[in-house]
Design a protein around this motif. Sequence first.
Motif, PDB file in Angstrom:
ATOM      1  N   LEU A 117      14.252   7.769   5.114  1.00 53.37           N
ATOM      2  CA  LEU A 117      13.798   7.912   3.573  1.00 53.37           C
ATOM      3  C   LEU A 117      13.362   6.523   3.277  1.00 53.37           C
ATOM      4  N   LEU A 118      11.987   6.518   2.696  1.00 54.57           N
ATOM      5  CA  LEU A 118      11.764   5.133   2.173  1.00 54.57           C
ATOM      6  C   LEU A 118      11.212   5.340   0.980  1.00 54.57           C
ATOM      7  N   ILE A 119      11.696   4.890  -0.113  1.00 52.76           N
ATOM      8  CA  ILE A 119      11.214   4.927  -1.565  1.00 52.76           C
ATOM      9  C   ILE A 119      10.326   3.896  -1.989  1.00 52.76           C
ATOM     10  N   GLY A 120       9.248   4.352  -2.373  1.00 51.15           N
ATOM     11  CA  GLY A 120       8.066   3.292  -2.674  1.00 51.15           C
ATOM     12  C   GLY A 120       8.272   2.949  -4.102  1.00 51.15           C
ATOM     13  N   THR A 121       7.568   1.708  -4.526  1.00 49.93           N
ATOM     14  CA  THR A 121       7.728   1.113  -5.652  1.00 49.93           C
ATOM     15  C   THR A 121       6.320   1.296  -6.560  1.00 49.93           C
ATOM     16  N   PRO A 122       6.610   2.049  -7.344  1.00 50.07           N
ATOM     17  CA  PRO A 122       5.296   2.272  -8.115  1.00 50.07           C
ATOM     18  C   PRO A 122       4.567   1.118  -8.405  1.00 50.07           C
ATOM     19  N   HIS A 123       3.066   0.979  -8.352  1.00 45.86           N
ATOM     20  CA  HIS A 123       2.490  -0.348  -8.406  1.00 45.86           C
ATOM     21  C   HIS A 123       1.778  -0.294  -9.972  1.00 45.86           C
ATOM     22  N   ALA A 124       0.971  -1.009 -10.330  1.00 52.48           N
ATOM     23  CA  ALA A 124       0.198  -1.156 -11.475  1.00 52.48           C
ATOM     24  C   ALA A 124      -0.343   0.237 -11.808  1.00 52.48           C
ATOM     25  N   GLN A 125      -0.576   0.224 -13.269  1.00 51.62           N
ATOM     26  CA  GLN A 125      -1.374   1.423 -13.638  1.00 51.62           C
ATOM     27  C   GLN A 125      -2.694   1.243 -13.055  1.00 51.62           C
ATOM     28  N   GLY A 126      -3.320   2.395 -12.707  1.00 51.29           N
ATOM     29  CA  GLY A 126      -4.513   2.638 -12.207  1.00 51.29           C
ATOM     30  C   GLY A 126      -4.897   2.410 -11.004  1.00 51.29           C
ATOM     31  N   THR A 127      -3.672   1.978 -10.077  1.00 50.80           N
ATOM     32  CA  THR A 127      -3.805   1.762  -8.381  1.00 50.80           C
ATOM     33  C   THR A 127      -3.718   3.176  -7.852  1.00 50.80           C
ATOM     34  N   ARG A 128      -4.611   3.074  -6.641  1.00 53.02           N
ATOM     35  CA  ARG A 128      -4.557   4.321  -5.939  1.00 53.02           C
ATOM     36  C   ARG A 128      -4.104   3.860  -4.512  1.00 53.02           C
ATOM     37  N   GLU A 129      -3.438   4.945  -3.683  1.00 53.58           N
ATOM     38  CA  GLU A 129      -2.819   4.700  -2.622  1.00 53.58           C
ATOM     39  C   GLU A 129      -3.406   5.754  -1.697  1.00 53.58           C
ATOM     40  N   TYR A 130      -3.754   5.370  -0.328  1.00 49.41           N
ATOM     41  CA  TYR A 130      -4.393   6.082   0.642  1.00 49.41           C
ATOM     42  C   TYR A 130      -3.300   6.120   1.865  1.00 49.41           C
ATOM     43  N   PHE A 131      -2.659   7.217   2.228  1.00 49.07           N
ATOM     44  CA  PHE A 131      -1.796   7.248   3.035  1.00 49.07           C
ATOM     45  C   PHE A 131      -2.059   8.146   4.564  1.00 49.07           C
ATOM     46  N   THR A 132      -1.974   7.597   5.628  1.00 46.85           N
ATOM     47  CA  THR A 132      -2.598   8.487   6.752  1.00 46.85           C
ATOM     48  C   THR A 132      -1.229   8.611   7.713  1.00 46.85           C
ATOM     49  N   CYS A 133      -0.982   9.702   8.152  1.00 46.15           N
ATOM     50  CA  CYS A 133       0.161   9.888   9.148  1.00 46.15           C
ATOM     51  C   CYS A 133      -0.648   9.599  10.634  1.00 46.15           C
ATOM     52  N   THR A 134       0.063   8.584  11.393  1.00 43.87           N
ATOM     53  CA  THR A 134      -0.593   8.063  12.466  1.00 43.87           C
ATOM     54  C   THR A 134       0.309   8.739  13.571  1.00 43.87           C
TER      55      THR A 134
END
Length: 185
Positions: A117-134
Motif C-alpha cells: 500500500l502506498l499512500i499518495g500525497t495530495p498535490h496543489a489544488q487543480g492538479t490532474r493525475e493520470y495513472f496507468t497499470c503496466t
Amino acid sequence: MTEISKNLAGNLEYLRKARGLTQGQLAHVSGIPRTTLSHIESGAGNPSLITLSKLAVALGVHYEELLSAPRPSCHLVRSHNLRKHHRSQGKATKVELLPKPVPGLQFERLELKAHALLIGTPHAQGTREYFTCTKGSIMVRVEGDEYVLSEGDVLAFPGDRKHAYMSQQDSPSEGISIVILHVLD
C-alpha cells in the motif's frame, strides 16, 4: 570560424529546419534578408544583437539558445541512475522518470511489492493525475472510491484529492504516474 559563430550556424540551421522553414520563409518572418541568413548559417556572419533578437523571436527561442553549444537531441539515462524513493517500509518504490525536472510535471514509475500500500500525497489544488497499470493489478483509492486497474488501464483523477495505490496480487505490480501540477499565473 569562432566557436560562437559555429554554434550559431549549427543552431540556426537546426531550429529553422525543425520548424519546417526555408531560409526565404525565415527571412520573411524575421525581417532579415535571406542573404544575411545564408551568411550566418555558413558560420561567416557576425550578426548584431538586433539581428540575433529578431531571429530568436521568429524562432520562438531565447537568444542564448542560438549561441550555446549544441545539446544532444537524445539523453539516455540507465535504470540504475534514475532517482528512486523507497516508501511504505520498502514495499513501494517511486522512480523518477524525468532525468531533469520539468516545471509543472511529474513522471514516475510506481513499483509495488505484493499487496503493498502506498499512500499518495495530495498535490496543489487543480492538479490532474493520470495513472496507468503496466504490470499486475493495482487498486487506486481516490477519496473513498476504489478503482481496480489491470495492465493497460488508465485512471484520470484530481491529484489534489486523498489517494492511495495498492497491489492486488501475490506478486509485484507496477504503474506509471503522470502528474500535471496546477500552476498559478
